[in-house]
Scaffold this motif. Structure first.
Motif, short mmCIF file in Angstrom:
data_model
loop_
_atom_site.label_atom_id
_atom_site.label_comp_id
_atom_site.label_asym_id
_atom_site.label_seq_id
_atom_site.Cartn_x
_atom_site.Cartn_y
_atom_site.Cartn_z
N LYS A 42 12.65 -11.38 -22.84
CA LYS A 42 11.19 -11.54 -22.68
C LYS A 42 10.88 -12.88 -22.00
O LYS A 42 11.53 -13.88 -22.30
N MET A 169 14.39 -3.40 -39.62
CA MET A 169 14.35 -4.64 -38.85
C MET A 169 13.46 -5.64 -39.58
O MET A 169 12.50 -5.25 -40.24
N SER A 202 18.14 -16.55 -32.47
CA SER A 202 19.00 -17.66 -32.01
C SER A 202 19.40 -18.61 -33.14
O SER A 202 20.52 -19.08 -33.20
N GLY A 219 17.55 -14.59 -27.93
CA GLY A 219 16.88 -14.91 -26.67
C GLY A 219 17.25 -16.30 -26.16
O GLY A 219 18.06 -16.46 -25.25
N GLU A 230 3.68 -17.68 -26.38
CA GLU A 230 3.85 -16.22 -26.49
C GLU A 230 2.72 -15.61 -27.27
O GLU A 230 2.31 -16.13 -28.27
#
Ligand SMILES: *Cc1c(COP(=O)(O)O)cnc(C)c1O
Length: 230
Positions: A42, A169, A202, A219, A230
């Motif tokens: 993204k 998730m 991350s 990411g 974002e």
């Protein structure tokens, strides 16, 4: 090769090594390649993604339908074996577009969305897999079904509308110990007969891999920090 390309490949390989090493702690239950890496692209340009596709990586994540369509329609033509995961909140009026580009929807979290997905999957005969997002930290601003409502929602998706649910998730609260949330997600999955977990980013993907994640979503450790808000 230019420096940016070298760095992307170096970062990807380092993350993959770290996952392997961390997952080794879990080896009694799973093979060492059990945990798969979703490269979260993204905000980054198609050229960055293509470097990793050329290098052989196939699994990616995006969080916005429009951005995914723009970047990925051409990329998928060229790399048809690539798999794209939707990891951001999905509005029901974007479901149809989302199914044009995504192979896995990780953020199913309410009946209206589940129903819409089930309807379009049936209509288009599209091969897609879903994860249910659980708001393990019960954060009001965050998407995801509450842990107390998860069992009933999973049952509804699987048994009543036959949504192809692969697993669960979560995105733990930024300021809390993630292992507690990974353990809770794992617990909810087990008691509902689900195996696959998408967890770890991350800052905590090694821990997630060690705790049995099927997918980690990484990411910035690959692409660098995202400058835009974002
Ligand atoms: C952006 C994002 C990631 C990746 O975050 P990093 O910290 O850059 O690795 C993972 N999961 C979700 C849901 C995201 O939105």
């Amino acid at each position: 090769m230019v420096l940016r390309e070298e760095n992307l490949i170096k970062n990807l390989e380092a993350v993959k090594d770290n996952i392997k090493n961390a997952a080794a702690e879990y080896n009694i239950f799973h093979p060492s390649n059990f945990t798969e890496l979703i490269a979260v692209s993204k905000t980054f340009p198609a050229r960055d993604i293509e470097v990793l596709l050329e290098h052989g990586h196939r699994v990616f994540g995006e969080n916005k339908v429009q951005e995914a369509l723009e970047k990925w329609l051409p990329l998928k033509q060229k790399y048809p074996q690539s798999t794209l995961h939707m990891i951001g909140p999905l509005q029901t009026n974007k479901v149809k577009d989302a199914l044009k580009i995504f192979d896995v929807i990780e953020t199913v979290d309410r009946k209206k969305l589940a129903n819409m997905l089930a309807k379009y999957i049936k209509e288009t005969d599209k091969k897609v897999e879903c994860f249910i997002q659980v708001n393990t930290g019960e954060e009001p601003q965050k998407a995801g079904i509450l842990p107390s409502e998860a069992d009933e929602f999973i049952r509804y998706c699987v048994a009543e509308i036959s949504l192809p649910i692969r697993g669960l998730m979560c995105i733990p609260p930024a300021d809390e110990e993630p292992s507690v949330h990974f353990a809770l997600l794992s617990h909810i999955a087990k008691r509902n007969g689900l195996v696959d977990l998408s967890m770890g980013m991350s800052r905590d993907y090694e821990l997630a891999a060690a705790m049995g994640a099927r997918y980690v979503r990484v990411g910035s450790a690959i692409f660098g920090s995202r400058s835009q808000a974002e």
